[in-house]
Design a protein around this motif. Structure first.
Motif, PDB file in Angstrom:
ATOM      1  N   ILE A  63       1.158  -0.598   0.293  1.00 10.85           N
ATOM      2  CA  ILE A  63       0.462   0.190  -0.326  1.00 10.85           C
ATOM      3  C   ILE A  63       1.371   1.125   0.200  1.00 10.85           C
ATOM      4  N   VAL A  64       2.299   1.421   0.198  1.00  9.77           N
ATOM      5  CA  VAL A  64       2.630   2.278   0.941  1.00  9.77           C
ATOM      6  C   VAL A  64       3.242   2.482  -0.655  1.00  9.77           C
ATOM      7  N   ILE A  65       3.712   1.253  -0.976  1.00  5.19           N
ATOM      8  CA  ILE A  65       4.560   1.782  -2.090  1.00  5.19           C
ATOM      9  C   ILE A  65       3.840   2.425  -3.902  1.00  5.19           C
ATOM     10  N   GLY A  72       4.867  10.041  -6.075  1.00  9.27           N
ATOM     11  CA  GLY A  72       5.422  10.313  -7.775  1.00  9.27           C
ATOM     12  C   GLY A  72       7.360  10.474  -6.889  1.00  9.27           C
ATOM     13  N   ASN A  73       7.646  10.424  -5.782  1.00 10.30           N
ATOM     14  CA  ASN A  73       8.788  10.906  -4.982  1.00 10.30           C
ATOM     15  C   ASN A  73       9.857   9.226  -4.573  1.00 10.30           C
ATOM     16  N   SER A  74      10.515   9.142  -6.062  1.00 11.29           N
ATOM     17  CA  SER A  74      11.197   8.256  -6.158  1.00 11.29           C
ATOM     18  C   SER A  74      12.198   7.527  -4.286  1.00 11.29           C
ATOM     19  N   GLN A  75      12.496   8.873  -3.753  1.00 11.33           N
ATOM     20  CA  GLN A  75      13.039   8.204  -2.800  1.00 11.33           C
ATOM     21  C   GLN A  75      12.545   7.969  -1.627  1.00 11.33           C
ATOM     22  N   ILE A  78      12.550   4.198  -2.113  1.00 13.10           N
ATOM     23  CA  ILE A  78      13.689   3.726  -2.278  1.00 13.10           C
ATOM     24  C   ILE A  78      13.743   3.400  -0.360  1.00 13.10           C
ATOM     25  N   MET A  79      13.463   4.647   0.548  1.00 10.27           N
ATOM     26  CA  MET A  79      13.357   4.392   1.735  1.00 10.27           C
ATOM     27  C   MET A  79      12.090   3.030   2.132  1.00 10.27           C
ATOM     28  N   VAL A  80      10.955   2.455   1.807  1.00  8.51           N
ATOM     29  CA  VAL A  80      10.035   2.038   1.726  1.00  8.51           C
ATOM     30  C   VAL A  80      10.878   0.531   1.347  1.00  8.51           C
ATOM     31  N   THR A  85      13.533  -4.745   4.109  1.00  8.91           N
ATOM     32  CA  THR A  85      14.577  -4.854   4.147  1.00  8.91           C
ATOM     33  C   THR A  85      14.734  -5.727   5.322  1.00  8.91           C
ATOM     34  N   LEU A  86      14.785  -4.039   6.667  1.00  2.83           N
ATOM     35  CA  LEU A  86      14.656  -4.051   7.184  1.00  2.83           C
ATOM     36  C   LEU A  86      13.957  -5.194   8.513  1.00  2.83           C
TER      37      LEU A  86
END
Length: 275
Positions: A63-65, A72-75, A78-80, A85-86
């Protein structure tokens, strides 16, 4: 079976056309629903191998992705992916033997394969969205036109591959993965996607060079997406990813090629068409 396939197509194609062309919140919502259904299919398939997918994490992060793609924020995307992974690795530590490295690896595979790939449909649909293309069928936003290139090109690749493979196919392409696919069929699909995208590109006022390259790109990438899902289904021992689409199987069965084609077209458009 054929009747169900035809009925699903008769209902689904007009609905899909409206949702794609209308865009806005309706399209984003539709993609989010498809993403979550595909995630559930992936979770269900992996249960056959006793692999414990981190279902809740994937559900929330998908949902967040999709939300990041909408913004439209690629940064943020990347954080998600980093957080995904974490959290999966932390769960290995905190759950003991109940959640293994294998479980975490397949959980992340599903989130990236499904969530990130489906998010590219939103990203592509809203690419250059303020620009409109005048066609013989009326005005169409540039983003919708690019998405139609991906969808119609994939359909052309699959259709030409099927008929050429059926009537001329002699040499197996990947017999251990998909015994029905042939080299002749793959070449037919490649040719078909180029022809159709050149014609469609002319309608959308794209240069013939860009149209030919995108046709080639689709003809190469689409069967790879199909084969990837075939590998997953063979690994999990299922015939179809689900049963939600009568006569067509599951969401992943219908979008396996699209999940590879759309990102390819998205990055090509941004690298070479938009200047």
């Amino acid at each position: 079976m054929l009747g169900k396939r035809i009925l699903t197509a008769v209902i689904g194609i007009p609905v899909a056309a409206y949702v794609i062309n209308y865009g806005e919140w309706l399209f984003a919502t539709a993609i989010l629903i498809l993403t979550l259904l595909a995630w559930h299919e992936f979770y269900t398939m992996l249960q056959n191998k006793n692999i414990k997918i981190y279902y809740i994490l994937g559900f929330v992060l998908n949902i967040v992705i999709a939300g990041c793609a909408w913004i439209g924020n690629s940064q943020e995307l990347i954080m998600v992916m980093f957080i995904s992974t974490l959290l999966a690795l932390v769960k290995i530590v905190t759950s003991g033997a109940e959640f293994t490295v294998t479980d975490a690896a397949f959980s992340l595979l599903g989130i990236f394969y499904i969530g990130v790939s489906f998010a590219h449909l939103i990203l592509l649909r809203y690419t250059d969205n303020s620009q409109y293309i005048s066609t013989s069928l009326g005005q169409l936003s540039a983003g919708a036109a690019y998405l139609w290139i991906a969808f119609i090109g994939t359909w052309a690749s699959d259709t030409f591959a099927y008929f050429v493979g059926t009537y001329l196919g002699k040499h197996k392409l990947c017999p251990k993965i998909s015994p029905g696919k042939t080299i002749e069929g793959a070449l037919g699909g490649l040719l078909g996607s180029v022809i159709v995208i050149v014609l469609l590109g002319n309608l959308f006022k794209l240069s013939i060079i860009h149209s030919m390259i995108m046709g080639l790109l689709i003809g190469i990438v689409a069967p790879i997406g199909d084969l990837v899902e075939s590998v997953i289904k063979r690994f999990t021992g299922v015939k179809d990813s689900g049963r939600i689409l009568p006569g067509h199987g599951g969401i992943l069965d219908r979008f396996d090629s699209i999940l590879f084609v759309v990102p390819a077209i998205y990055y090509y458009i941004h690298a070479f068409v938009l200047k």
